[in-house]
Design a protein around this motif. Structure first.
Motif: not given
Length: 309
Positions: A152, A156, A159, A180, A203-204, A206-208, A210, A212
């Protein structure tokens, strides 16, 4: 002895033996309160390299004590419970990494600090969640890299930097338990809350988020950006220091998978107790030792990390 008496005896022994206690943010609150220094993996490594104490007691997990011994070979390094392991470190056996390196020649090996000394001995640069992106950005863009063991964190960084590092498919069992759906449920219950998540999360998740980052990044952010409520997706031990630093703020832990509430805790970190800490100081045991041939190679990537960060 009760906890108060144990705490007093621990402090007396530290003064008597010229010992320093270091504790990770994920340990029990009473362990953190007894420590001379608390921090994340990077901060603990730096402190170990700088201390003039004769004895270092590392309250965390086994690889953290190993790291202290690698940086301070002439000091006595104690671990309250040497059985306190790490699922992430266990996900990358040295023999398997050595085979992977052989199968992918010409790659620089960048390993997360959550690894054994034997894995570090096969590594070119060690990183933590707090400095991994910074260090990867300092390497030439065309450099071929094997990154492990946390998939993970590696994803990150790929990306964030546009890299194409080969990722070892390891992970932390604690952060894997965050889902999530649990965060979405808490966000619905606490509109306006700021969500924080560790980079070891999926990833799911971290997408939520604000915010990280590492535990140190999250703690610093909370201090610098006062908010009424934070939702926190990392091991619940960090909440102790967050609440001490930001007493007016509500910190809500994300529960583990399958639970509607409660804390997500690392059972290995919880193996550190005041009784074990007191006993290891009394006996100066269990002491951590690393074979000389492994130590000679394993310390090199750690020192490289400290130079680059």
């Amino acid at each position: 002895m009760n906890n108060k008496e144990l705490h007093q005896e621990i402090r007396r022994l530290c003064a008597e033996k010229n010992a320093v206690i270091m504790a990770h943010y994920y340990t029990r609150p009473e362990i953190q309160d007894a420590a001379d220094f608390i921090g994340d993996s990077l901060a603990l490594a730096r402190k170990a390299a700088e201390t003039e104490a004769r004895v270092i007691v590392m309250c965390g997990v086994h690889f953290m004590a190993e790291t202290c011994k690698l940086l301070c070979p002439g000091k006595t390094v104690l671990c309250p419970d040497p059985q306190a392991g790490c699922s992430l470190a266990d996900s990358c056996p040295a023999a398997e990494l050595e085979k992977f390196k052989w199968e992918h020649p010409g790659h620089t090996v960048v390993s997360y600090v959550n690894t054994t000394a034997a894995v570090k001995a096969l590594t070119d640069i060690v990183v933590t969640s707090g400095n991994a992106e910074k260090i990867i950005r300092r390497l030439p863009e065309d450099e071929k890299i094997i990154f492990g063991p946390d998939k993970n964190l590696g994803r990150y960084i790929n990306e964030a930097t546009g890299r194409h590092m080969l990722l070892w498919q390891g992970g932390c069992h604690v952060h894997a338990r965050f889902k999530a759906q649990a965060i979405e449920r808490l966000k619905a219950q606490h509109p306006g809350a700021v969500v924080m998540a560790h980079l070891e999360c999926s990833e799911e998740v971290l997408a939520l988020a604000d915010v990280k980052g590492s535990t140190a990044v999250m703690l610093k952010y909370a201090q610098e950006h006062p908010a009424e409520t934070y939702i926190v997706a990392t091991e619940a031990g960090i909440l102790h220091e967050m609440r001490k630093k930001c007493p007016e703020t509500e910190f809500i832990p994300v529960p583990p998978e399958g639970a509607d509430e409660g804390c997500n805790e690392c059972e290995y970190m919880r193996m550190n107790t005041l009784e074990k800490l007191y006993r290891c100081l009394c006996d100066e045991s269990p002491a951590i030792e690393v074979p000389e041939d492994i130590a000679r190679e394993a310390v090199k990537p750690i020192k490289r990390m400290l130079e680059l960060s």
